[in-house]
Design an enzyme around this catalytic site. Structure first.
Site, PDB file in Angstrom:
ATOM      1  CG  ASN A  58      13.234   0.752   3.306  1.00  0.00           C
ATOM      2  OD1 ASN A  58      13.911   1.702   2.921  1.00  0.00           O
ATOM      3  ND2 ASN A  58      11.971   0.589   2.946  1.00  0.00           N
ATOM      4  CE  LYS A  85       9.521   2.349   5.889  1.00  0.00           C
ATOM      5  NZ  LYS A  85       8.128   2.025   5.801  1.00  0.00           N
ATOM      6  CG  HIS A 144       8.828  -0.311  -0.214  1.00  0.00           C
ATOM      7  ND1 HIS A 144       7.760   0.387   0.281  1.00  0.00           N
ATOM      8  CD2 HIS A 144       9.446  -0.868   0.860  1.00  0.00           C
ATOM      9  CE1 HIS A 144       7.738   0.268   1.602  1.00  0.00           C
ATOM     10  NE2 HIS A 144       8.746  -0.494   1.981  1.00  0.00           N
ATOM     11  CD  GLU A 175       6.747   3.271   2.462  1.00  0.00           C
ATOM     12  OE1 GLU A 175       7.866   3.710   2.174  1.00  0.00           O
ATOM     13  OE2 GLU A 175       6.449   2.833   3.592  1.00  0.00           O
ATOM     14  CD  GLU A 226       8.528  -4.946   2.923  1.00  0.00           C
ATOM     15  OE1 GLU A 226       9.104  -4.899   4.018  1.00  0.00           O
ATOM     16  OE2 GLU A 226       8.417  -3.963   2.179  1.00  0.00           O
ATOM     17  N   GLY A 251       4.772  -0.372   8.600  1.00  0.00           N
ATOM     18  CA  GLY A 251       4.720   0.852   9.405  1.00  0.00           C
ATOM     19  C   GLY A 251       3.466   0.997  10.243  1.00  0.00           C
ATOM     20  CB  SER A 256       5.003  -3.997  12.088  1.00  0.00           C
ATOM     21  OG  SER A 256       4.359  -2.879  11.516  1.00  0.00           O
TER      22      SER A 256
HETATM   23  C1  PEP Z   1       9.388  -1.369   5.010  1.00  0.00           C
HETATM   24  O1  PEP Z   1       9.414  -0.163   4.842  1.00  0.00           O
HETATM   25  O2  PEP Z   1       9.701  -2.125   4.077  1.00  0.00           O
HETATM   26  C2  PEP Z   1       9.016  -1.909   6.310  1.00  0.00           C
HETATM   27  C3  PEP Z   1       8.961  -3.204   6.469  1.00  0.00           C
HETATM   28  O3  PEP Z   1       8.741  -0.987   7.271  1.00  0.00           O
HETATM   29  P1  PEP Z   1       8.376  -1.292   8.816  1.00  0.00           P
HETATM   30  O4  PEP Z   1       9.371  -2.270   9.336  1.00  0.00           O
HETATM   31  O5  PEP Z   1       8.478   0.046   9.473  1.00  0.00           O
HETATM   32  O6  PEP Z   1       6.992  -1.848   8.830  1.00  0.00           O
END
Ligand code: PEP
Length: 248
Positions: free
Chosen positions: A7, A9, A93, A95, A165, A171, A211
């Site tokens: 992803n 983003k 997601h 976000e 997630e 992040g 992460s």
């Molecule tokens: C995400 O944006 O879905 C995600 C898992 O980000 P990160 O790997 O940076 O935590």
């Protein structure tokens, strides 16, 4: 075969994505054991379709409109994504849930529109830190999945991947432990079993995201019930991402 979804983003201009793909794609040699999908910004999809031609890498999007077409200035429809060569789209997601106020009704509509346009769905679910600390992970996951998949037929689950997630891990540099992931994945499969069938709960693809890096990917991917990973920040550097892919 493990499934890995990147992803991006809101990162990388079309020129930067082009550079990235030219570095990564010819060196990606794990196609026999990794089903790889890159969820790029909308502005790069068209060109990526040509750059990925002939390579075993799927094209993904990060969102789509819940509407079909027409007076929705600034939105992108399922038909547009399909036409540009998109295989899968991320829906729900955290976000988008928090910053763009996407509630479960909108997420359910988006999933239905995606399926109608023959797009695969990567449905993101996960609890907040407060929910984790008050032992509400199970309730949160159940509610998010039930609302998102409301009204779907069992055979449509073939097109759905669920990404666990946890919000507190996205992040932040703080990944869930394999034990926490195994618990959440068990909950996710139980919800699918209760709402659909045992067969569906065994077959549905479940990923972990939050992460993931080259330091933890090997243990995360080995966690029981985990079919792959959704990777944000650590997918943005082509060489770093190739290193992660080499560890799977
Ligand atoms: C995400 O944006 O879905 C995600 C898992 O980000 P990160 O790997 O940076 O935590």
């Amino acid at each position: 075969m493990k499934k890995i979804v990147a992803n991006f983003k809101m990162n990388k201009t079309p020129s930067e994505v082009k550079q990235y793909l030219m570095t990564l794609v010819p060196r990606f040699d794990k196609a026999e054991n990794i089903d790889l999908c890159l969820c790029l910004p909308y502005t790069s999809l068209s060109e990526a379709k040509y750059l990925l031609k002939g390579y075993p890498v799927k094209l993904g999007a990060q969102n789509l409109s819940e509407c079909e077409a027409g007076g929705n200035t600034g939105e992108i429809s399922g038909a547009m994504l399909k036409d540009v060569g998109v295989d899968s789209v991320i829906i729900g997601h955290s976000e988008r849930r928090s910053r763009f106020k996407e509630n479960s009704k909108i997420i359910n509509k988006k999933i239905k529109i995606a399926l109608k346009n023959r797009l695969n769905v990567i449905l993101c679910v996960g609890e907040s830190l407060a929910e984790k600390n008050t032992l509400k992970t199970l309730d949160t996951l159940r509610e998010q999945i039930e609302e998102a998949l409301k009204g779907l037929y069992e055979n449509e689950l073939e097109s759905i991947t669920i990404a666990y997630e946890p919000i507190w891990a996205i992040g932040t540099g703080k990944n869930a432990t394999p034990r926490e992931i195994e618990y959440a994945v068990k909950v996710i499969r139980k919800v699918v079993e209760d709402d659909f069938s045992t067969k569906a709960s065994k077959e549905i693809c479940v990923l972990y995201g939050g992460s993931v890096t080259n330091k933890n990917v090997a243990s995360i991917i080995k966690a029981k019930g985990v079919d792959g990973a959704l990777i944000g920040g650590a997918s943005l550097d082509a060489n770093m991402f190739l290193n992660i892919l080499s560890l799977i």
